[in-house]
Design a protein around this motif. Structure first.
Motif, PDB file in Angstrom:
ATOM      1  N   LEU A   1       0.895  -1.146   0.012  1.00  0.00           N
ATOM      2  CA  LEU A   1      -0.109   0.005   0.180  1.00  0.00           C
ATOM      3  C   LEU A   1       0.860   1.524   0.102  1.00  0.00           C
ATOM      4  O   LEU A   1       1.958   1.286   0.997  1.00  0.00           O
ATOM      5  N   GLY A   2       0.690   2.091  -0.941  1.00  0.00           N
ATOM      6  CA  GLY A   2       1.362   3.270  -0.909  1.00  0.00           C
ATOM      7  C   GLY A   2       0.716   4.410  -0.255  1.00  0.00           C
ATOM      8  O   GLY A   2       1.251   5.625   0.038  1.00  0.00           O
ATOM      9  N   THR A   3      -0.334   4.382   0.296  1.00  0.00           N
ATOM     10  CA  THR A   3      -0.979   5.088   1.062  1.00  0.00           C
ATOM     11  C   THR A   3      -1.206   4.480   2.449  1.00  0.00           C
ATOM     12  O   THR A   3      -1.357   3.388   2.462  1.00  0.00           O
ATOM     13  N   VAL A   4      -1.209   5.366   3.450  1.00  0.00           N
ATOM     14  CA  VAL A   4      -1.315   4.947   5.005  1.00  0.00           C
ATOM     15  C   VAL A   4      -2.821   4.448   5.381  1.00  0.00           C
ATOM     16  O   VAL A   4      -3.535   5.415   5.203  1.00  0.00           O
ATOM     17  N   PRO A   5      -2.898   3.202   5.522  1.00  0.00           N
ATOM     18  CA  PRO A   5      -4.279   2.956   6.006  1.00  0.00           C
ATOM     19  C   PRO A   5      -4.491   3.413   7.279  1.00  0.00           C
ATOM     20  O   PRO A   5      -3.824   3.580   8.215  1.00  0.00           O
ATOM     21  N   GLN A   6      -5.895   3.795   7.606  1.00  0.00           N
ATOM     22  CA  GLN A   6      -6.402   4.307   8.989  1.00  0.00           C
ATOM     23  C   GLN A   6      -6.400   3.424  10.160  1.00  0.00           C
ATOM     24  O   GLN A   6      -7.481   3.103  10.597  1.00  0.00           O
ATOM     25  N   VAL A   7      -5.175   2.871  10.214  1.00  0.00           N
ATOM     26  CA  VAL A   7      -5.221   1.707  11.479  1.00  0.00           C
ATOM     27  C   VAL A   7      -4.162   1.976  12.584  1.00  0.00           C
ATOM     28  O   VAL A   7      -3.859   1.394  13.496  1.00  0.00           O
ATOM     29  N   LEU A   8      -3.290   3.143  12.472  1.00  0.00           N
ATOM     30  CA  LEU A   8      -2.201   3.326  13.014  1.00  0.00           C
ATOM     31  C   LEU A   8      -2.525   3.432  14.607  1.00  0.00           C
ATOM     32  O   LEU A   8      -1.600   3.463  15.358  1.00  0.00           O
TER      33      LEU A   8
END
Ligand code: BF8
Ligand code: SF4
Length: 635
Positions: free
Chosen positions: A581-588
């Motif tokens: 994934l080149g965009t950061v998933p909303q899970v951090l």
């Protein structure tokens, strides 16, 4: 200046037009949203009940639990799998529409449609365990549709969805069952996710994530149905030469863009435009009707009929800004609500067609399988009327387009390979993977996002991996990006492929009378057509006698954005694919969820997410994974 937004030259040429006319584009609205909410970005904002919204402080200082007691891990996991449910719902609703139409074709009630690929229908029947000998095409059509629809209605939870179980390696299907993530019913699985994430239900983040994996496999099932049944109805894609980018819009024609996802309407619009071309000419457009595609509806008609692609997701507002688009016909998914307002600044008719997707500012022409031809005709008439309102002074078509060779269904890939070895078409591919001419395979998929420079990562990653002899496949807006930037050409193969890859693509191309290599990137179709890549991978795995996670095969979604992409990425991981994934998933906001997705799940499925926003680094990481997989096979 506009290089901040997109590397697409056509977009760069049109953004000043938008600025001059004070028309807001997606990039202006992105700017207006800054700074975006940090809680939302990390997935730790919960709005599941009206006691909320609740937020968890990621730095450990403020509240660590929502009002009901849900912690960050529960909240992040719940938010994530609700996205997967939405993605699965979207894809499988698409599949349902196709299957229901097919059933009507079988009953003789849908005169606008026929079975264009009877051989494919028989292959599908065979796969589903339906005996086709002695049955008429109509009987078989109905039976295939009914059997597929059972994957939406089965109540016996011990019987897996057929389209899931029968399309993957036996080993993988057995593992999914063992982990309790093999769906028996697509709709029930989506409902289960909504139900288990209701306030006061599942709170165990790992258990919630498993529910999400099951939802993702349901998504896969719906996608498979969409692709395969569409092939039977509309034809299986075969290589064809076309063009991509806004330069495909013609000044002397009545231009109609088809946008969205479901080919049921766009197929009929294409047919009707060809049949009624004189209408356009009589209206004073010597070029007749010119149909162009946007997003995945665009990909569908591109790979089947060579309809040129105007653009991909993020630049979907641009065709209207050319001032030469008479109509944009939309069906479902990934259609920006902004199109209504922008179309009103021009003569363009935005035409919605589905009762579930209406947009303020649009004209609605209801489309149903029973009235498909009349709807298509009405759409053409609206476009003709709009053409009379076109202002020649506002026409501004960027002369930017690239040639693209597209249409690489699994059948087309095997067909091309069979020119090298008619009895065992996969063998030459395997030989070249073994001898290292091809190091591995990367499937580019997924969207565009304002969080990155549009198209850049696709292009850079593709060039980087091709130089290292990685065979490249693409679907969705990734395919759109790579087509727009000239990477689906023979010239790109000669310019960017490493020696080994170049030799293989040239040998296949020559054997198929192409007088040169295959294109650098093989366009397999729309997002639902990611299943085409799976079917090639499954064939390779079966031939090697290994499961999918052992193959030197990776997936990459460098600009992932939609809930459908979340679902696809998750099933790719469930099938055993390392997925970038080149965009950061909303899970951090949850360490537990982040660790499961990027590390721990590897021990279970063999697949995992690799998050890397820098395309150069991503190419290195993906190539390293391919090497690791090769080593695992003693290559
Ligand atoms: O299904 S790649 S932006 S158009 S979600 Fe949407 Fe993403 Fe494009 Fe196609 Ni897929
Ligand atoms: Fe807050 Fe719990 Fe309601 Fe979510 S479900 S909004 S965390 S009280």
């Amino acid at each position: 200046m506009n290089l901040r937004f997109s590397i697409d030259e056509a977009v760069q040429k049109l953004l000043p037009v938008a600025e001059k006319d004070k028309i807001q584009t997606v990039w202006d609205r992105h700017k207006d949203q800054q700074p975006q909410c940090g809680f939302g970005k990390m997935g730790i904002c919960c709005r599941i009940c009206w006691k909320g919204p609740c937020r968890v402080d990621p730095f450990g200082k403020g509240a660590q639990r929502g009002i009901c007691g849900a912690d960050a891990h529960t909240i992040v996991a719940r938010n994530l799998i609700r996205g997967i449910a939405a993605g699965a719902a979207a894809h499988s609703d698409h599949g349902r529409h196709i299957a229901l139409t097919m059933r009507e074709v079988g009953k003789g009630n849908a005169p606008a449609y026929t079975i264009k690929d009877e051989e494919k229908l028989k292959r599908i029947a065979q796969r589903l365990g339906i005996d086709w000998e002695g049955k008429s095409i109509r009987e078989l059509t109905k039976e295939v549709a009914d059997t597929s629809l059972e994957d939406y209605s089965r109540q016996d939870s011990k019987v897996p969805c057929r389209w899931a179980e029968l399309t993957m390696t036996e080993e993988r299907a057995a593992k999914l069952k063992q982990w309790g993530v093999m769906p028996h019913n697509i709709d029930a699985t989506v409902a289960e996710i909504m139900s288990r994430t209701h306030v006061g239900c599942d709170a165990d983040p790992v258990n919630i994530l498993l529910g999400g994996v099951k939802g993702a496999v349901a998504d896969y099932t719906g996608m498979y149905i969409s692709t395969e049944l569409s092939d039977a109805l509309f034809g299986t894609p075969a290589p064809t030469v076309t063009e991509a980018n806004l330069g495909v819009i013609k000044e002397d024609a009545i231009n109609i863009a088809v946008h969205g996802h479901n080919p049921l309407l766009s197929e009929v619009v294409c047919d009707a435009a060809a049949m009624l071309n004189d209408l356009a000419k009589q209206a004073g457009a010597p070029g007749g009707f010119n149909i162009v595609g946007v997003c995945c509806t665009g990909n569908e008609v591109m790979v089947r009929h060579g309809v040129p692609l105007a653009t991909n997701y993020l630049s979907q507002e641009m065709p209207i800004l050319t001032g030469a688009l008479e109509a944009m016909v939309v069906d479902v998914q990934c259609i920006m609500p902004s199109l209504g307002a922008i179309a009103q600044c021009f003569h363009t008719e935005l035409i919605t067609t589905m009762s579930t997707t209406k947009i303020p500012g649009a004209t609605h022409v209801q489309f149903d399988k029973e009235n498909a031809v009349e709807s298509a005709r009405k759409i053409l008439e609206l476009a003709v009327e709009a053409y009379q309102r076109r202002d020649p002074k506002r026409v501004n078509i960027p002369q930017v387009k690239e040639k693209a060779i597209v249409g690489f269904s699994a059948e087309a890939v095997i067909g091309a390979l069979s020119q090298l070895d008619a009895h065992d078409p996969l063998q030459p591919l395997l030989d070249n993977i073994v001898n290292g001419n091809i190091q591995g395979i990367c499937l580019f998929a997924g969207c565009n996002s304002t969080n990155t420079l549009q198209d850049r990562s696709f292009v850079e990653l593709a060039k980087g991996l091709a130089a290292h002899n990685v065979l490249l496949l693409a679907t969705g807006c990734g395919a759109g990006a790579l087509a727009k930037h000239g990477l689906m050409t023979q010239e790109a193969t000669l310019a960017y492929a490493g020696d080994g890859l170049k030799a293989v693509l040239t040998a296949i191309g020559q054997a198929n009378g192409l007088n040169g290599p295959l294109p650098l990137v093989l366009h397999m179709g729309s997002c639902v057509d990611n299943t085409r890549a799976v079917s090639v991978a499954v064939a390779i795995a079966q031939k090697l006698g290994v499961d999918l996670d052992r193959l030197p095969l990776v997936a990459s979604a460098p600009e992932a954005m939609s809930e459908k992409a979340v679902a696809i990425g998750t099933w790719a991981v469930a099938l055993g694919l390392p997925t970038h994934l080149g965009t950061v998933p909303q899970v951090l906001g949850s360490q537990v969820v982040t660790e499961v997705l990027t590390e721990k799940i590897k021990d279970i499925t063999g697949g995992y997410f690799i998050v890397e926003t820098d395309p150069e680094e991503a190419a290195k990481k993906l190539f390293a994974v391919i090497q690791e997989k090769r080593a695992g096979l003693n290559l």
